[in-house]
Enzyme design. Structure first.
Site, short mmCIF file in Angstrom:
data_model
loop_
_atom_site.label_atom_id
_atom_site.label_comp_id
_atom_site.label_asym_id
_atom_site.label_seq_id
_atom_site.Cartn_x
_atom_site.Cartn_y
_atom_site.Cartn_z
N HIS A 81 43.07 44.23 44.96
CA HIS A 81 43.28 43.67 43.73
C HIS A 81 42.65 45.01 42.99
O HIS A 81 41.51 45.52 43.51
CB HIS A 81 42.73 42.72 43.05
CG HIS A 81 41.53 42.19 42.82
ND1 HIS A 81 40.33 42.54 42.26
CD2 HIS A 81 40.10 41.41 44.06
CE1 HIS A 81 39.48 41.97 42.65
NE2 HIS A 81 39.78 41.25 43.73
N ASP A 100 33.84 44.51 45.81
CA ASP A 100 35.11 42.92 44.94
C ASP A 100 35.32 43.75 43.72
O ASP A 100 35.42 43.94 42.65
CB ASP A 100 33.76 41.45 44.58
CG ASP A 100 35.40 40.80 43.81
OD1 ASP A 100 36.52 40.99 44.54
OD2 ASP A 100 35.29 39.79 43.20
N GLU A 134 44.06 40.11 39.32
CA GLU A 134 43.48 38.98 39.87
C GLU A 134 42.43 38.26 39.33
O GLU A 134 42.33 36.94 39.63
CB GLU A 134 42.91 39.51 41.55
CG GLU A 134 42.51 38.91 42.49
CD GLU A 134 41.06 37.92 42.85
OE1 GLU A 134 40.67 36.96 43.24
OE2 GLU A 134 40.24 38.78 42.02
N GLU A 135 41.25 39.04 38.74
CA GLU A 135 39.79 38.53 38.78
C GLU A 135 40.20 37.06 37.44
O GLU A 135 39.64 35.91 37.13
CB GLU A 135 39.14 39.71 38.11
CG GLU A 135 38.83 40.28 39.46
CD GLU A 135 37.77 39.66 40.58
OE1 GLU A 135 37.72 38.27 40.31
OE2 GLU A 135 36.85 39.37 41.25
N ASP A 182 40.05 41.08 51.01
CA ASP A 182 39.51 40.83 49.24
C ASP A 182 37.92 39.68 49.09
O ASP A 182 38.37 38.66 48.55
CB ASP A 182 40.21 40.23 47.88
CG ASP A 182 39.73 39.62 46.82
OD1 ASP A 182 38.76 40.49 46.46
OD2 ASP A 182 40.37 39.02 46.21
N HIS A 214 30.66 39.51 41.38
CA HIS A 214 30.83 39.44 39.75
C HIS A 214 29.17 39.82 38.42
O HIS A 214 28.63 39.61 38.23
CB HIS A 214 30.93 37.77 40.19
CG HIS A 214 32.52 37.82 40.20
ND1 HIS A 214 32.90 36.38 39.75
CD2 HIS A 214 32.99 38.94 40.77
CE1 HIS A 214 34.77 36.52 40.21
NE2 HIS A 214 34.11 37.37 40.94
#
Length: 460
Positions: free
Chosen positions: A282, A294, A328-329, A356, A427
Site C-alpha cells: 500500500h 509500513d 489501506e490504512e 505489508d 504508525h
C-alpha cells in the site's frame, strides 16, 4: 582447430588455445546463469536497488490518504513504473477519506505532568479549549463494555497491553488493537467524553503510535488519542494513586472525501497473458513518520521484483503485475476499486502476493492454499530458502489489499518477515528510512520475484 593455411594444430596446442580463449572471454563478461532465479538473486544482492527506491519514496514525506504527500506518491509511482519500462502503466481511481491531524495535540494531568499523545486516525477533535475530565482506566474492551453509568462524564483510558507471552508480535497486535479501533464507540453511549488508548507497541519510549479508529453509526462521536507507553504508564500510576483529571486538546478533523488512485504496471505474459499474478503493497502511510516499513518496504519490494524479472529472468509466461494500492490504512478503497475492476472485466487472477509486514529479513509466505494444494509450492522452497524463506504457512491469507481477489479465484500469498521489531516503528515517528536494512529489504524483493516467476512459469 583449423589453421589459417588449411592445416590443423596439434592436440596439446588446441587445448592450450581453447583454454586461453575461454579465460579471455570470462574476463570480458561472466557467463549468464542458466537459472533465472539464481540470476535474479545475484543481480538483486549486487545492486540493492529496492533501497534506492525506498529513499526516493520516503524523501517525499508521509503519504496519508487525501494528503498532498499521497498525491505526490501516486505521481512518483506512475513515473517510476514508466522509467523502469513496465507495460500498460495506468491509474485506478478511487475516492478516499481525508482526515487531517491539525496542529494541536495536548494531554496534561491536571496539576501534574504532560503526556505524549497523538490523535487516532479518523477521530473528531475536541471543542475549542479542550476537554478536562476525570480518568477511569480499563484493561480491555470487555471491561469497558461493563462500565455503564460509571463512564458518564469521564475520559476512559484503555490500558490493555500486548500479551508478551505471544511469540508473534502480530498476534499481540491482534489481541489488543480492538480497543484502538472501537474503544470510543464502546464507551460513548455511556456518556464518556473522550478516550485515551495505550499505543500498540512493546517499545517503552515517548512516541505515541497512531492508527485507524472507527465510529459506530449509532454511537456518539467522541475524541480518541493514543498515549506513548511512558505516558500510559505514568497515567496509570496516577489513576491508581487516586482521582486523576486530564485536560485533552486535539485539533484534528474529518474533511470531505478526496480523489486519489492506485498505480498499476505490468509485464505482459508471453503464453498466457490473460492469467494475471499481482504483487503489491500500500502506497499510503500514516502521517507521523514516513512509512518506511509500513508500507514503503512493500511498495519498493514489489517494484524491484518486477524489475528483476524484466531485466534478468525475461518475459514471464503469465502476466505479472504490480499494484501500488491506495488507502489501506484507513479504508481499503484502493483495493476495493481494483477488485471491482477485475470483477467487471472478468480478468483472471491466479495469484495475489502482498508485502505489508515491514522490510525485515524474510521468513515465510502465508498462503490461502490448504493442505493437499501445496505440493508445487513446497517444491519451490529450495529456491527460496537462501533468501530466508523457511516455509509456506497454509490456510491463511495474503494481506488486506489482495484479500478481495480471493473470492475472485486468486490464490493469496503474504510475505512474512521477522516481526520482533516491527511494532517498535509501526504508525509512529520512528518509522523512518534509517530503520530499514538494505540487504534485508532486498531479500524480500528477490523472494517476491522468485515466487511470482515460479507461479508464472509453472502455475499453481
Amino acid at each position: 582447430v583449423a589453421m589459417a593455411g588449411g592445416g590443423w594444430l596439434p592436440s596439446h596446442t588446441t587445448r592450450m588455445v581453447t583454454c586461453t580463449l575461454l579465460a579471455a572471454l570470462a574476463t570480458l563478461s561472466p557467463m549468464p546463469s542458466a537459472d533465472p532465479v539464481l540470476a535474479m538473486r545475484d543481480r538483486g544482492l549486487t545492486d540493492l536497488y529496492a533501497f534506492d527506491l525506498l529513499r526516493e519514496l520516503t524523501s517525499g514525506g508521509s503519504r496519508l490518504s487525501g494528503s498532498e504527500g499521497a498525491a505526490k506518491a501516486v505521481a512518483w509511482g506512475e513515473a517510476t513504473m514508466r522509467r523502469m519500462g513496465f507495460e500498460n502503466v495506468r491509474l485506478v481511481p478511487c475516492t478516499v477519506p481525508h482526515w487531517v491531524r491539525g496542529g494541536k495535540e495536548l494531554a496534561t494531568i491536571v496539576g501534574g505532568d504532560s503526556l505524549s499523545v497523538a490523535a487516532l486516525g479518523g477521530s473528531d477533535g475536541t471543542p475549542a479549549g479542550g476537554i478536562t475530565a476525570e480518568v477511569i482506566e480499563v484493561g480491555s474492551l470487555a471491561e469497558a463494555a461493563k462500565l455503564g453509568e460509571r463512564a458518564k462524564g469521564k475520559i476512559v483510558f484503555f490500558n490493555g497491553r500486548f500479551d508478551a507471552k505471544q511469540t508473534s508480535t502480530f498476534a499481540m497486535y491482534g489481541g489488543a488493537v480492538g480497543q484502538r479501533v472501537t474503544g470510543a464507540s464502546t464507551v460513548s453511549p455511556f456518556g464518556a467524553v473522550a478516550v485515551l488508548v495505550r499505543s500498540m507497541t512493546l517499545a517503552v519510549d515517548d512516541e505515541p503510535h497512531t492508527g485507524a479508529m472507527r465510529y459506530a453509526a449509532d454511537a456518539p462521536r467522541i475524541p480518541a488519542a493514543a498515549l506513548s507507553l511512558i505516558a500510559a504508564n505514568r497515567l496509570s500510576k496516577a489513576v491508581k494513586a487516586g482521582s486523576t483529571r486530564v485536560r485533552l486538546e486535539l485539533s484534528c478533523e474529518n474533511l470531505p472525501d478526496a480523489p486519489s488512485a492506485s498505480v498499476v504496471g505490468e509485464l505482459r505474459g508471453s503464453q498466457w497473458p490473460q492469467e494475471v499474478i499481482v504483487m503489491g503493497g500500500h502506497l499510503d502511510s500514516w502521517d507521523l513518520g514516513v512509512g518506511a516499513h509500513d508500507d514503503g518496504a512493500g511498495i519498493v519490494q514489489s517494484l524491484d521484483a518486477l524489475r528483476l524479472i524484466k531485466e534478468v529472468a525475461g518475459r514471464p509466461k503469465r502476466t505479472v503485475r504490480v499494484v501500488l494500492f491506495m488507502n489501506e490504512e484507513n479504508g481499503g478503497r484502493g483495493a476495493d476499486a481494483y477488485a471491482f475492476g477485475v470483477k467487471m472485466s472478468g480478468e483472471k487472477h491466479v495469484a495475489g502476493i502482498e508485502s505489508d509486514s515491514g522490510g525485515f529479513m524474510p521468513r515465510a509466505f502465508n498462503t490461502s492454499l490448504k493442505a493437499g494444494q501445496d505440493a508445487k509450492i513446497r517444491s519451490w522452497l529450495p529456491s527460496l530458502a537462501p533468501l530466508g524463506i523457511e516455509r509456506f504457512t497454509l490456510g491463511g491469507g495474503g494481506g488486506a489489499d489482495v484479500a478481495p481477489l480471493g473470492p475472485l479465484g486468486a490464490a493469496l500469498f503474504g510475505l512474512t518477515p521477522d516481526n520482533q521489531r516491527y511494532f517498535d516503528y509501526h504508525h509512529s515517528r520512528n518509522d523512518t528510512l534509517d530503520k530499514v536494512n538494505p540487504r534485508e529489504l532486498q531479500m524480500g524483493a528477490i523472494a517476491l520475484a522468485t515466487l511470482a516467476w515460479k507461479i508464472s512459469e509453472e502455475g499453481l
